[in-house]
Design an enzyme around this catalytic site. Structure first.
Site, mmCIF file in Angstrom:
data_model
loop_
_atom_site.group_PDB
_atom_site.id
_atom_site.type_symbol
_atom_site.label_atom_id
_atom_site.label_comp_id
_atom_site.label_asym_id
_atom_site.label_seq_id
_atom_site.Cartn_x
_atom_site.Cartn_y
_atom_site.Cartn_z
ATOM 1 N N PHE A 142 0.859 -1.182 0.000
ATOM 2 C CA PHE A 142 0.000 0.000 0.000
ATOM 3 C C PHE A 142 0.891 1.225 0.000
ATOM 4 O O PHE A 142 1.580 1.513 0.971
ATOM 5 C CB PHE A 142 -0.943 0.050 1.207
ATOM 6 C CG PHE A 142 -1.881 1.229 1.134
ATOM 7 C CD1 PHE A 142 -3.048 1.148 0.390
ATOM 8 C CD2 PHE A 142 -1.579 2.424 1.751
ATOM 9 C CE1 PHE A 142 -3.903 2.246 0.278
ATOM 10 C CE2 PHE A 142 -2.422 3.523 1.651
ATOM 11 C CZ PHE A 142 -3.585 3.429 0.905
ATOM 12 N N ASP A 227 9.354 3.174 1.751
ATOM 13 C CA ASP A 227 8.162 3.957 2.066
ATOM 14 C C ASP A 227 7.960 3.901 3.576
ATOM 15 O O ASP A 227 7.387 2.950 4.112
ATOM 16 C CB ASP A 227 6.958 3.380 1.330
ATOM 17 C CG ASP A 227 5.677 4.158 1.582
ATOM 18 O OD1 ASP A 227 5.641 4.947 2.548
ATOM 19 O OD2 ASP A 227 4.702 3.967 0.833
ATOM 20 N N LYS A 256 2.604 11.685 6.900
ATOM 21 C CA LYS A 256 1.785 11.458 8.086
ATOM 22 C C LYS A 256 2.312 12.205 9.318
ATOM 23 O O LYS A 256 2.043 13.383 9.478
ATOM 24 C CB LYS A 256 1.639 9.955 8.338
ATOM 25 C CG LYS A 256 0.852 9.242 7.229
ATOM 26 C CD LYS A 256 0.483 7.839 7.602
ATOM 27 C CE LYS A 256 -0.208 7.098 6.459
ATOM 28 N NZ LYS A 256 -1.504 7.659 6.079
#
Length: 404
Positions: A142, A227, A256
């Site tokens: 993801f 990531d 984030k």
């Protein structure tokens, strides 16, 4: 549910696209690890906005930095310099050991930027024939929801009816170094991978996997792109998850928690000449690197380090994991995690994880299911031992509950 809560939810359903299935609570306030709904009920946040609120809700020092900067200057575009960008570059580079920084807004933008950059590096530095660059990715990954990214997803819900997709990606199993070695060709420019697969259910690779990955990428002149948008900035008990195996990525992606939940901020960090291939006009963002974002990110990084949140994540994560392992419930298939990135995978016969999340809401805990059978647990990094124990009591009661 009161009529006002029902009204909020009904209005969302009437006007909003149905691309989410939220837990049935309407939140209105947050502080630290706690959030309150519109009726005044308090909940322990065990999602942290998918790890974006790692520093806790409405951290006062980040809030102060945001308000102060908002009074001074919010946006200039990159057509002009601003007095926050250089300081952000300097501070994040010093913290992470990076040489170059590309500021963006969302995590998906950081991923897209990295894909563009490693392809450009492949053509201009490695010498891959034009249009032939390949990037290796992992099954069940993801990395975001843009069209470019979902094209190399293996999740049918993510991909279905959104094609056609761009070529240039090879998919291999996660945690399988031999598969990576076999997939590399002279046209391979990068391996894009999460240190821990978050959306897939907090899937942790075998010990030594990333050490071997680093060796393979170095030997074949392939850029290792990690990531760390979910795993980075303390979530796993280290500043970056790569540090658990003592490796260093060529390109690291952050987002984030980079803003502590106040503002969309992401960054591509490079420890080689990948970002050096970009020239004026070839890539950019109106909001990327804006002074408000930079001021917020600087404060978010500062409190993360100064207040010992990374060390606390390691300490409380170990306590939480041990407590979850001690729960004797027939519903539990496996408990796994690193730092405060945890997951409870249920047996299929236990039913969907969503009903357990709904039950936890009634006990004052907000958690979220993923992939039908898994409950993710990721509270803010400021959680205390007493709060961990409080959560474990309620989790134990819920996981042993009879739903028949």
């Amino acid at each position: 549910m009161s009529s006002s809560v029902i009204d909020f939810i009904a209005t969302e359903a009437r006007f909003g696209a149905r691309n989410y299935e939220p837990i049935g609570v309407v939140l209105s306030r947050g502080e630290g690890v706690w959030v309150w709904d519109t009726e005044g009920n308090r909940y322990l946040d065990c999602l942290s906005a998918y790890s974006a609120v790692s520093q806790g809700h409405c951290h006062p020092k980040i809030l102060a930095a945001m308000v102060e900067q908002a009074h001074r200057l919010t946006l200039t575009s990159r057509a002009f310099h601003n007095d926050q960008l250089a300081l952000f570059y300097e501070e994040i580079a010093a913290l992470t050991g990076s040489h170059k920084v590309l500021p963006m807004n969302s995590g998906a933008e950081a991923v897209e930027s990295a894909i563009k950059s490693v392809r450009k590096w492949g053509y201009e530095v490695k010498g891959v024939p034009d249009g032939q660059a390949e990037i290796i990715v992992c099954a069940n990954n993801f990395h975001g929801r843009t069209l470019g990214i979902v094209g190399f997803s293996t999740d049918p819900e993510t991909r279905g009816h959104f094609g056609p997709f761009a070529p240039g990606f090879r998919i291999i199993p996660f945690g399988d170094a031999a598969a990576l070695e076999e997939a590399i060709t002279p046209n391979t420019v990068a391996f894009l991978v999460e240190p821990i697969q978050g959306e897939a259910g907090v899937i942790i690779p075998p010990a030594g996997y990333f050490t071997k990955v680093r060796e393979l990428c170095t030997a074949n002149n392939v850029m290792l792109v990690l990531d760390e948008i979910q795993t980075g900035l303390g979530r796993t008990g280290k500043l970056l998850a790569e540090q658990h195996e003592g490796i260093e990525a060529d390109v690291t992606l952050l987002g984030k928690a980079l803003s502590g939940g106040f503002y969309p901020v992401s960054a591509v960090l490079s420890n080689n000449d990948v970002l050096g291939t970009l020239r004026p006009g070839q890539h950019g963002s109106t909001f990327g690197g804006n002074p408000l974002a930079c001021a917020v990110a600087r404060a978010a990084l500062r409190v993360l380090v100064e207040e010992g949140m990374i060390e606390n994540a390691a300490l409380q994560g170990a306590r939480f994991l041990e407590g979850l392992k001690d729960i004797r419930a027939n519903t539990i298939r496996e408990v796994r995690g690193r730092g405060l990135m945890l997951a409870i995978e249920l047996h299929p016969e236990a039913g969907r994880a969503r009903r357990y999340c709904d039950a936890l809401q009634g006990k004052g805990i907000l958690a979220k299911d993923t992939h039908e059978q898994t409950i993710r647990i990721a509270p803010p990094l400021v959680i205390t031992s007493d709060q961990v124990d409080w959560a474990l009591e309620r989790l134990a009661t819920t996981l042993t509950q009879d739903f028949s």
